[in-house]
Design an enzyme around this catalytic site. Structure first.
Site: not given
Length: 252
Positions: A152, A165
């Site tokens: 990401s 995350y």
């Protein structure tokens, strides 16, 4: 990515996809099958996996196998047992796409729930490591193995509120780099950052975002195909954007 693969790009390839019941994982599994691969589906929802397998069978005439594994609760022993079951039916793995992931809480560090933090690390880092470790012997039996992790933009540049995350994706990038260095000549190991994509996880992260402004999972499949086929054979230890040039954050 403008990439037009040959229709037989993945003929005779055996590819395992985690998180194959929904979103990007579902689309990747169906796309790999469309281009000739024998696909192995991994997830925790048997009914959804059965539906994906049925769809692939209807479209390609090949019935994929699926296996159940809950990454939130799995142990190293569970992963080893899964690898043994796969090895009974398949001589090798030519590709593994680690797509399954957990978002956790999008909130300031001071408000991060420690148990949710642990859960995100378990799914995105610990289970991914244990599963990779178990599957490596099968991957190393391929003469063109490709191991792909999902990263990401927040795994390269931390952003406020992305706590667990972001930390898990920094760890994913590190795991990819270590494995790429350890298996330089024997296995390709790379990361894909899908970017903002029309999925349930994305909707939970950005509930006010207009999904029509996002790419669909099908739109970003060229990169997923390229990294599993021979055209990327010399690429390893790298992280690729499925949507180059896209600014992180909510789509305007």
């Amino acid at each position: 990515m403008h990439y037009q693969p040959k229709q037989d790009l993945l003929n005779d390839r055996i590819i395992l996809v985690t998180g194959a019941s929904d979103g990007i994982g579902r689309e990747a599994a169906m796309t790999y099958a469309r281009y000739g691969a024998t696909v192995i589906l991994l997830g925790r929802n048997e009914e959804k996996l059965r539906q994906v397998a049925s769809h692939i069978n209807e479209e390609t005439g090949r019935q994929p196998q699926w296996f159940i594994l809950d990454l939130l609760t799995c142990t190293s022993e569970n992963c080893q047992q899964l690898a043994q079951r796969i090895a009974v039916n398949y001589p090798r793995l030519d590709g593994v796409l680690h797509n399954a992931g957990l978002l956790g809480d999008v909130c300031p560090m001071s408000e991060q729930n420690p148990q949710v933090w642990q859960d995100v690390m378990q799914v995105n880092v610990n289970a991914t490591f244990m599963l990779t470790q178990a599957l490596l012997p099968l991957l190393l039996k391929s003469d063109a193995g490709s191991l792909v992790f999902t990263s990401s933009s927040v795994g390269r540049q931390g952003r406020a509120n992305w706590g667990a995350y972001a930390a898990s994706k920094f760890a994913t990038e590190g795991m990819m780099q270590v494995l790429a260095d350890e298996y330089q000549q024997r296995l390709r190991v790379n990361c894909i950052n899908p970017g903002g994509t029309r999925t349930a996880m994305r909707a939970s992260a950005f509930p006010t975002e207009d999904p029509q402004k996002l790419k669909t999972p099908a739109d970003i499949m060229p990169l997923y195909l390229w990294l599993m086929g021979d055209d990327s054979r010399r690429k390893t230890g790298m992280t690729f954007d499925a949507q180059p040039g896209r600014k992180p954050g909510i789509s305007q």
